[in-house]
Write a protein that holds these residues in place. Structure first.
Motif, PDB file in Angstrom:
ATOM      1  N   TYR A 106       0.835  -1.206   0.000  1.00 19.34           N
ATOM      2  CA  TYR A 106       0.000   0.000   0.000  1.00 19.34           C
ATOM      3  C   TYR A 106       0.869   1.256   0.000  1.00 19.34           C
ATOM      4  N   PHE A 107       1.871   1.280   0.881  1.00 15.21           N
ATOM      5  CA  PHE A 107       2.734   2.456   0.970  1.00 15.21           C
ATOM      6  C   PHE A 107       3.696   2.556  -0.215  1.00 15.21           C
ATOM      7  N   GLY A 111      -0.525   4.138  -2.493  1.00 11.81           N
ATOM      8  CA  GLY A 111      -1.561   4.266  -1.478  1.00 11.81           C
ATOM      9  C   GLY A 111      -2.970   4.142  -2.014  1.00 11.81           C
ATOM     10  N   HIS A 151      -5.138   4.039   5.791  1.00 14.40           N
ATOM     11  CA  HIS A 151      -5.641   5.242   5.131  1.00 14.40           C
ATOM     12  C   HIS A 151      -5.513   6.477   6.026  1.00 14.40           C
ATOM     13  N   GLU A 154      -1.892   7.564   5.830  1.00 15.48           N
ATOM     14  CA  GLU A 154      -1.651   8.256   4.558  1.00 15.48           C
ATOM     15  C   GLU A 154      -2.227   9.671   4.583  1.00 15.48           C
ATOM     16  N   PRO A 158       1.170  12.004   4.111  1.00 19.33           N
ATOM     17  CA  PRO A 158       1.174  11.621   2.689  1.00 19.33           C
ATOM     18  C   PRO A 158       2.574  11.416   2.116  1.00 19.33           C
ATOM     19  N   ILE A 161       3.946   7.820   1.318  1.00 18.16           N
ATOM     20  CA  ILE A 161       3.482   7.057   0.163  1.00 18.16           C
ATOM     21  C   ILE A 161       4.437   7.237  -1.012  1.00 18.16           C
TER      22      ILE A 161
END
Length: 206
Positions: A106-107, A111, A151, A154, A158, A161
């Protein structure tokens, strides 16, 4: 001139294919439904990952390729011992491995703008399909909390990410290559559930 019996040849092919598939996933008399679902999905995902890893390496999605490779190796290991050594897969390890791999992916893979969110729900569906009922609420809760946590992180950070591909073509490739995995997983699970239900219904109607 002798006539070719295409129907017979087709029936023989289907019969052999069914027999081969049954040999790979295990006989219903020897393996419960949960393990046969696991075997089927493992085979399908291993085949996809064999194609998925080199393609992602070619397109520069290295973390996605490594994540897929780790998932493939894990599935292969669990499948081999479950199918041929008669050692049931470990539900807890299986569920936690998914959280770990998909969290990293995900990262590393854009993301919320990446494809990881496509795979999360299907992997959870797989975990539910191969785990006992008493674990279902726990797994749903754990996956929802992890999903929310990722989430949230993130949203506030941010910069954590990574964006390995550009908007447009890169996103297109990421979506197109990721979509078959959840689709095939859903198909196999639903097919087994429907087949099991139809079999029990026919038995009850006799």
């Amino acid at each position: 001139m002798p006539k070719l019996n295409f129907n017979s040849a087709n029936d023989n092919f289907i019969s052999k294919a069914t027999e081969s598939w049954s040999g790979l996933i295990g006989d219903p008399s020897s393996f419960p439904l949960e393990r046969r679902i696991f075997h089927s999905i493992s085979i399908g995902l291993i085949v996809l990952i064999i194609l998925y890893v080199p393609y992602n390496l070619y397109t520069g999605l290295y973390v996605a390729a490594i994540s897929a490779l780790l998932v493939g190796l894990f599935f292969s290991y669990q499948y081999y011992f479950s199918r041929f050594k008669n050692k049931p897969h470990n539900n807890i390890v299986f569920g936690l491995a998914g959280i770990l791999v998909f969290s990293i992916n995900y990262f590393a893979n854009s993301g919320i703008h990446g494809s990881t969110d496509l795979i999360w729900p299907v992997y959870l569906l797989l975990v539910l399909a191969i785990s006992p009922y008493r674990q279902h609420v726990i797994w749903v809760t754990v996956y929802l909390l992890c999903f929310l946590a990722l989430h949230t992180v993130e949203y506030y950070y941010p910069s954590l990410i990574q964006h390995p591909f550009t908007a447009g073509r890169g996103q297109f490739i990421d979506r197109v290559t990721s979509f078959p995995m959840p689709v095939i997983g859903i198909y196999i699970i639903i097919r087994f559930i429907r087949h099991s239900y139809d079999k029990e219904r026919k038995a009850a109607e006799r």
